[in-house]
Structures are given as structure tokens and as C-alpha cells.
Motif scaffolding. Structure first.
Motif, PDB file in Angstrom:
ATOM      1  N   ILE A  99       0.841  -1.192   0.000  1.00 15.18           N
ATOM      2  CA  ILE A  99       0.000   0.000   0.000  1.00 15.18           C
ATOM      3  C   ILE A  99       0.875   1.242   0.000  1.00 15.18           C
ATOM      4  N   PHE A 100       0.518   2.202  -0.838  1.00 14.25           N
ATOM      5  CA  PHE A 100       1.237   3.466  -0.956  1.00 14.25           C
ATOM      6  C   PHE A 100       0.785   4.384   0.178  1.00 14.25           C
ATOM      7  N   VAL A 101       1.735   4.773   1.053  1.00 15.94           N
ATOM      8  CA  VAL A 101       1.436   5.661   2.179  1.00 15.94           C
ATOM      9  C   VAL A 101       2.071   7.018   1.883  1.00 15.94           C
ATOM     10  N   ASP A 102       1.236   7.993   1.552  1.00 15.61           N
ATOM     11  CA  ASP A 102       1.704   9.301   1.108  1.00 15.61           C
ATOM     12  C   ASP A 102       1.699  10.291   2.279  1.00 15.61           C
ATOM     13  N   LEU A 103       2.877  10.667   2.732  1.00 19.37           N
ATOM     14  CA  LEU A 103       3.010  11.626   3.831  1.00 19.37           C
ATOM     15  C   LEU A 103       3.251  13.051   3.336  1.00 19.37           C
ATOM     16  N   THR A 104       3.174  13.274   2.011  1.00 20.35           N
ATOM     17  CA  THR A 104       3.608  14.556   1.444  1.00 20.35           C
ATOM     18  C   THR A 104       2.583  15.670   1.576  1.00 20.35           C
ATOM     19  N   ASN A 105       1.360  15.345   1.985  1.00 23.77           N
ATOM     20  CA  ASN A 105       0.301  16.359   2.155  1.00 23.77           C
ATOM     21  C   ASN A 105      -0.170  16.927   0.817  1.00 23.77           C
ATOM     22  N   TRP A 106      -0.054  16.129  -0.236  1.00 20.55           N
ATOM     23  CA  TRP A 106      -0.444  16.587  -1.568  1.00 20.55           C
ATOM     24  C   TRP A 106      -1.948  16.904  -1.596  1.00 20.55           C
ATOM     25  N   ARG A 107      -2.266  18.124  -1.953  1.00 23.27           N
ATOM     26  CA  ARG A 107      -3.642  18.624  -2.055  1.00 23.27           C
ATOM     27  C   ARG A 107      -4.438  18.423  -0.767  1.00 23.27           C
ATOM     28  N   GLU A 108      -3.748  18.486   0.358  1.00 16.40           N
ATOM     29  CA  GLU A 108      -4.420  18.418   1.653  1.00 16.40           C
ATOM     30  C   GLU A 108      -4.265  19.760   2.366  1.00 16.40           C
ATOM     31  N   ASP A 109      -5.288  20.145   3.094  1.00 14.95           N
ATOM     32  CA  ASP A 109      -5.273  21.432   3.780  1.00 14.95           C
ATOM     33  C   ASP A 109      -4.762  21.335   5.213  1.00 14.95           C
ATOM     34  N   GLU A 110      -4.808  20.145   5.791  1.00 15.73           N
ATOM     35  CA  GLU A 110      -4.491  19.975   7.197  1.00 15.73           C
ATOM     36  C   GLU A 110      -3.010  20.223   7.467  1.00 15.73           C
ATOM     37  N   GLN A 111      -2.719  20.994   8.498  1.00 14.08           N
ATOM     38  CA  GLN A 111      -1.350  21.268   8.913  1.00 14.08           C
ATOM     39  C   GLN A 111      -1.139  20.674  10.303  1.00 14.08           C
ATOM     40  N   VAL A 112      -0.399  19.576  10.370  1.00 12.03           N
ATOM     41  CA  VAL A 112      -0.176  18.900  11.643  1.00 12.03           C
ATOM     42  C   VAL A 112       1.317  18.678  11.839  1.00 12.03           C
ATOM     43  N   SER A 113       1.682  18.204  13.017  1.00  9.64           N
ATOM     44  CA  SER A 113       3.085  17.885  13.280  1.00  9.64           C
ATOM     45  C   SER A 113       3.476  16.629  12.514  1.00  9.64           C
ATOM     46  N   LEU A 114       4.775  16.407  12.375  1.00 10.54           N
ATOM     47  CA  LEU A 114       5.259  15.228  11.660  1.00 10.54           C
ATOM     48  C   LEU A 114       4.791  13.948  12.344  1.00 10.54           C
ATOM     49  N   ASP A 115       4.871  13.888  13.665  1.00  7.70           N
ATOM     50  CA  ASP A 115       4.444  12.694  14.392  1.00  7.70           C
ATOM     51  C   ASP A 115       2.958  12.423  14.189  1.00  7.70           C
ATOM     52  N   GLU A 116       2.148  13.467  14.197  1.00  8.46           N
ATOM     53  CA  GLU A 116       0.708  13.292  13.970  1.00  8.46           C
ATOM     54  C   GLU A 116       0.452  12.804  12.546  1.00  8.46           C
ATOM     55  N   LYS A 117       1.215  13.305  11.601  1.00 10.66           N
ATOM     56  CA  LYS A 117       1.056  12.892  10.201  1.00 10.66           C
ATOM     57  C   LYS A 117       1.365  11.406  10.044  1.00 10.66           C
ATOM     58  N   ILE A 118       2.467  10.973  10.618  1.00  8.26           N
ATOM     59  CA  ILE A 118       2.870   9.563  10.516  1.00  8.26           C
ATOM     60  C   ILE A 118       1.886   8.656  11.227  1.00  8.26           C
ATOM     61  N   SER A 119       1.536   8.998  12.438  1.00  9.63           N
ATOM     62  CA  SER A 119       0.624   8.150  13.226  1.00  9.63           C
ATOM     63  C   SER A 119      -0.723   8.022  12.544  1.00  9.63           C
ATOM     64  N   GLY A 120      -1.238   9.126  12.004  1.00  7.15           N
ATOM     65  CA  GLY A 120      -2.528   9.072  11.332  1.00  7.15           C
ATOM     66  C   GLY A 120      -2.505   8.236  10.069  1.00  7.15           C
ATOM     67  N   ALA A 121      -1.420   8.332   9.301  1.00  8.65           N
ATOM     68  CA  ALA A 121      -1.333   7.599   8.031  1.00  8.65           C
ATOM     69  C   ALA A 121      -1.215   6.097   8.236  1.00  8.65           C
ATOM     70  N   LEU A 122      -0.625   5.667   9.354  1.00 10.08           N
ATOM     71  CA  LEU A 122      -0.388   4.239   9.586  1.00 10.08           C
ATOM     72  C   LEU A 122      -1.406   3.604  10.532  1.00 10.08           C
ATOM     73  N   ALA A 123      -2.320   4.399  11.047  1.00 10.19           N
ATOM     74  CA  ALA A 123      -3.195   3.948  12.138  1.00 10.19           C
ATOM     75  C   ALA A 123      -4.018   2.715  11.803  1.00 10.19           C
ATOM     76  N   GLU A 124      -4.539   2.609  10.592  1.00 10.00           N
ATOM     77  CA  GLU A 124      -5.477   1.531  10.255  1.00 10.00           C
ATOM     78  C   GLU A 124      -4.840   0.381   9.480  1.00 10.00           C
ATOM     79  N   ILE A 125      -3.532   0.360   9.397  1.00 15.13           N
ATOM     80  CA  ILE A 125      -2.854  -0.655   8.577  1.00 15.13           C
ATOM     81  C   ILE A 125      -2.516  -1.885   9.415  1.00 15.13           C
ATOM     82  N   ASP A 126      -2.904  -3.049   8.916  1.00 11.38           N
ATOM     83  CA  ASP A 126      -2.592  -4.324   9.563  1.00 11.38           C
ATOM     84  C   ASP A 126      -1.258  -4.819   9.013  1.00 11.38           C
ATOM     85  N   LEU A 127      -0.215  -4.705   9.829  1.00 10.22           N
ATOM     86  CA  LEU A 127       1.123  -5.066   9.355  1.00 10.22           C
ATOM     87  C   LEU A 127       1.289  -6.557   9.106  1.00 10.22           C
ATOM     88  N   ALA A 128       0.417  -7.379   9.673  1.00 14.37           N
ATOM     89  CA  ALA A 128       0.523  -8.830   9.475  1.00 14.37           C
ATOM     90  C   ALA A 128       0.113  -9.236   8.065  1.00 14.37           C
TER      91      ALA A 128
END
Length: 489
Positions: free
Chosen positions: A172-201
Motif C-alpha cells: 500500500i502506498f502511504v503518502d506523507l507529502t500532504n499533496w492537495r491536503e489542507d491539514e497542517q499537523v506535526s510530523l508525528d501526527e502525520k505519521i501516526s494518522g497515516a499508519l493507524a489503520e494498517i494491519d502489518l501482518a
């Protein structure tokens, strides 16, 4: 994100040079002999393909301007646009090499077109906006640099996810670049939010090596931002191990200079040694990235992309070699020695802080420094014009001071424990025997490194001589012991 109570997953980073060799990366890292569930419990952070970021920003070695630098100069309205088109053409050429006639090539090309033309449209709008006197282009250049950097990382991560899906991997492509997104968050919040629902197994995340944040990745970390993203992903997900795949082994010296048959692969070392390497410009990992891993007690493994069976080098926080020894000999060329002499300095405070202020103002990196009663010498790295400006500034502030600048080189012997009897004397004697004129020696009580200041022309001779004396002329670590300590990490 779904993980086990005791995390089983690793977070792995692949550098740009390795990414450019798609077949080796697939066979040696992503898939190899893995099947089924063995393909998962890993998160990958990927760099842009080799050379792409140089063309988007500025070439790291030659200084040749990329899109960002051309847009900043703005001497012609079309130069940066032509450069951006060239980057887009290079990206689609890479797509053709990877996907050939497969249908995914059209998907990959469309992705490139959307990102390149989107960036072009944004830059044109900004250029028009700044043609009015109320807006200054310089105020927006850091944001422009962030946006352009993201293009290369997004391209490689998107391609990688498509390629792995072709090989029946649930990537799965996990895009942290904020392309065409308005939300401005911290780097840690960006990473945690992008990976939150992914089942690593059952899913293999391919994460962009650039992560947008309200603070700015490049503003804080320069071109080392990919390793910082990698580090934060490992820390925030509680990885059991962080792995960096490079195109070389971490060795006792530069094999191109010393000889591949003479250098030794390093089985294990610590983050303190990694910091010293970084100070010499030989980064095993960016210092800010190392800090996060060290504080989270996550071991770092450096592996050679093209030698997958080798366990690589494990870097941890509490390792010290069982036998005191020199682990590596490296150095940095083209260093400026700025020597500040003031006869009236004795027992007077304030001179050192003033010098530091000037060097910081002109963005000069301090490698090391030394002082005595009336002299302070800084060994710095940066453009000559910046060194000259700092010298002029100090001369105007301290009219009675004598300030001299000369070009030198620094060679360093590094180890997790350098408390070897007679080590410094052996080093000095071997340099003298090799005809190297020693300009200075810097050594701290902690015994992690010894710095030798030499003439720039003596750099290579000094490296070879010190490596021969301090590494080659000592007994190597037993192979079984090196493997044992590696597994213990």
C-alpha cells in the motif's frame, strides 16, 4: 495500526542509489526468498531515485541549480519550467525502465503528470502573485523547496507499491507529502494518522521518504529528512529493529581509497561512533534520526543491498567493543582552519561566544575547535565566500585581533573504546613515517575518536597510513564473536 503486544515488525529505509536498481531491490530486500506471511511485518520508507532530488533542488556535489534554485533566481521565466519538465521526463523514463509495456506504466505516468503539472501550476500562481509589490518571493521559497522535494519521494514510493502488487504482494502506498491536503499537523501526527489503520501482518506499507509537517522537514533536517522520517516511523510504531539498506557495507575505511582487500566490515558499534562518523561527513545515519532511535532503544542495522546474506552492522546505544581498538579511519577534506589570535584575550570572557555567533550567522558548520590562552581555532566546513564574510565580520568587531584562514584536512581514528596504550604515539609515528606533516592533534578523555589535522594534499596518504597501522596491523575480531554480538543486538 495492528501490531503484536511485543512488536515483531521492522522499519526499513532504502536509499536512492539502491532504489535505482529495481531488480536487486526486489530480489534482495522486498521479496527474495520470502513467501506468504514472511513478506509482511515490515514498513518501508523509500528515497527518491538517485539524482532526482538533485534535479529538483540543487546538486549536492556540483552545486548545479535544480528547479528550486532556478525558481529562486527567477532571471528567466522559463528556465525553472524547462527544468521541471526535464525532471518529469526523467521520471517517466524511469517508469518505462521499471514497467515496460505493463498497464501499470500508464498509471505511473499519470501519477507523475499530475504531480509535475500540479507543482508547475502552483509555482506559476506564486510567480504571478509575487509580481505585485505586496508579496515577496523569498518568503515562500522554503515552502517551495518542501513541495518540490516531495515529488521525488512520492514518485518512488508510488512506483514501488505498484511493482510489488504486480508480484502479488499486498503493498500500500502511504503518502506523507500532504499533496492537495489542507491539514497542517506535526510530523508525528502525520505519521501516526497515516499508519493507524494498517494491519502489518497482512499489508506492506511503502511510505514516502518525505513527510510534510507544519514545521518543515527540510527546514529542520536538510537533505537528511528521509532518515528522520524513517526514524520517527520506527519510534512511533515501536519497531523491534530499524534497518537501512545502502549500496555498501559499513567498513573500517573507504574501500576505494584503502583497497577492498584491506578494509574490514564492521559487525557492531554504537550510536556514539555513528555521531563521530556523521561529524566527518560519513553518515551512517543522520544525527537527528539516530537520536530518536537511541532514545527509544531501537537498534539500527546497516545492510548492503547487494549482499543480502551478510547480517550487516548493528548500531546500539550500550555497545562497547570487548577489546579496545580502532574500528574505523575516515576523514573530511576541504576544511577551513580559522585561527583567531588576540593578545589581550587571556582570562577575558566573551571572545568565544562572539566567534560562534559569527560562524552561526554565516551558516558555517564547526567540525572541531581548540584554544589556548590567547588563540581560538575553529575547523569549519562551508563555502569560502561565507568563511571570508565571517572573517571580515570578526575583524571589524575585534580590530586588534589577528585572524587567519587556511585550508586543511582532518583524519579521524574512531572506535567505541580507543583506550589502547600507546595508540596516539603509534598514530603520530606512522604519519611521520609516511611523510605527513602533522598540524595538530585533538583528543578527548572519552576516547571515542582522535582527530589529526593535516595539509589537504596529505589527506589520502594519512588515511592509508593510519588505517594500515591502527586497523590492518591489529588482530581482527573473531568472526563467531562478531556474529554473536550482532544477534545479541
Amino acid at each position: 495500526m495492528t501490531t503484536q503486544p511485543d512488536s515483531q515488525h521492522t522499519v526499513e529505509k532504502i536509499g536512492g542509489t539502491s532504489m535505482a536498481d529495481t531488480e536487486s531491490v526486489l530480489n534482495n530486500i522486498f521479496i527474495g526468498k520470502r513467501t506468504g506471511s514472511d513478506l509482511y511485518q515490515r514498513i518501508f520508507v523509500v528515497s527518491a531515485y538517485a539524482g532526482i532530488t538533485d534535479k529538483l533542488l540543487r546538486h549536492k556535489k556540483t552545486g548545479e541549480p535544480g528547479v528550486h534554485a532556478l525558481f529562486a533566481d527567477a532571471e528567466s521565466d522559463w528556465a525553472w519550467g524547462d527544468a521541471l519538465s526535464k525532471v518529469g521526463a526523467d521520471m517517466t523514463r524511469i517508469n518505462a525502465e521499471i514497467f515496460g509495456d505493463h498497464a501499470d506504466r500508464r498509471t505511473a505516468d499519470q501519477f507523475v503528470k499530475e504531480r509535475i503539472e500540479g507543482a508547475r501550476s502552483c509555482l506559476l500562481d506564486l510567480h504571478r502573485l509575487c509580481s505585485y509589490g505586496h508579496f515577496s518571493l523569498s518568503e515562500h521559497m522554503n515552502t517551495v523547496r518542501e513541495m518540490l522535494s516531495a515529488l521525488g519521494e512520492a514518485h518512488s514510493a508510488h512506483n514501488t507499491s505498484l511493482l510489488l502488487q504486480q508480484h502479488h504482494v499486498n503493498a500500500i502506498f502511504v503518502d506523507l507529502t500532504n499533496w492537495r491536503e489542507d491539514e497542517q499537523v506535526s510530523l508525528d501526527e502525520k505519521i501516526s494518522g497515516a499508519l493507524a489503520e494498517i494491519d502489518l501482518a497482512a499489508t506492506l506499507p511503502i511510505v514516502t521518504g518525505y513527510g510534510h509537517s507544519k514545521d518543515g522537514a527540510i527546514m529542520n533536517y536538510g537533505r537528511g529528512y528521509t532518515e528522520v522520517i524513517f526514524s520517527r516511523v520506527a519510534v512511533l510504531t515501536g519497531a523491534r529493529e530499524a534497518i537501512i539498506h545502502k549500496e555498501f557495507h559499513l567498513s573500517s575505511g573507504d574501500p576505494k581509497l584503502i583497497g577492498e582487500d584491506k578494509v574490514r566490515k564492521i559487525g557492531r558499534t554504537n550510536y556514539d561512533v555513528a555521531d563521530q562518523l556523521s561529524n566527518m561527513g560519513m553518515e551512517a545515519i543522520h544525527p537527528s534520526a539516530a537520536k530518536g532511535l537511541r532514545q527509544a532503544r531501537i537498534p539500527l542495522r546497516i545492510k548492503n543491498t547487494f549482499d543480502p546474506e551478510n547480517p550487516g552492522t548493528v548500531i546500539s546505544g550500550n555497545y562497547t567493543s570487548e577489546d579496545s581498538r580502532t574500528e574505523m579511519v575516515t576523514g573530511i577534506k576541504s576544511v577551513y582552519a580559522l585561527e583567531f589570535f588576540e593578545q589581550d584575550m587571556v582570562r577575558v570572557n566573551g571572545y568565544d561566544s562572539a566567534i560562534l555567533e559569527a560562524l552561526k550567522h554565516h551558516r558555517l558548520r564547526i567540525i572541531t575547535k581548540t584554544s589556548n590562552a590567547n588563540t581560538i581555532a575553529h575547523y569549519i566546513e562551508g563555502p569560502l565566500k561565507s568563511v571570508k564574510r565571517a572573517t571580515v565580520e570578526l575583524g571589524e568587531r575585534f580590530e586588534s585581533a589577528t585572524i587567519t584562514v587556511r585550508k586543511v584536512a582532518i583524519v579521524s581514528a574512531i572506535g567505541s573504546d580507543l583506550e589502547v596504550e600507546g595508540l596516539t604515539a603509534r598514530a603520530v609515528n606512522c604519519l611521520a613515517a609516511a611523510g605527513v606533516n602533522l598540524l595538530g592533534v585533538h583528543q578527548l578523555i572519552r576516547n571515542v575518536d582522535i582527530l589529526f589535522i593535516v595539509a589537504e594534499d596529505d589527506y589520502e596518504t594519512a588515511i592509508v597510513a593510519l588505517h594500515e597501522e591502527l586497523v590492518e596491523n591489529t588482530e581482527p575480531v573473531a568472526v563467531d564473536d562478531e556474529q554473536r554480538t550482532t544477534r545479541a543486538a
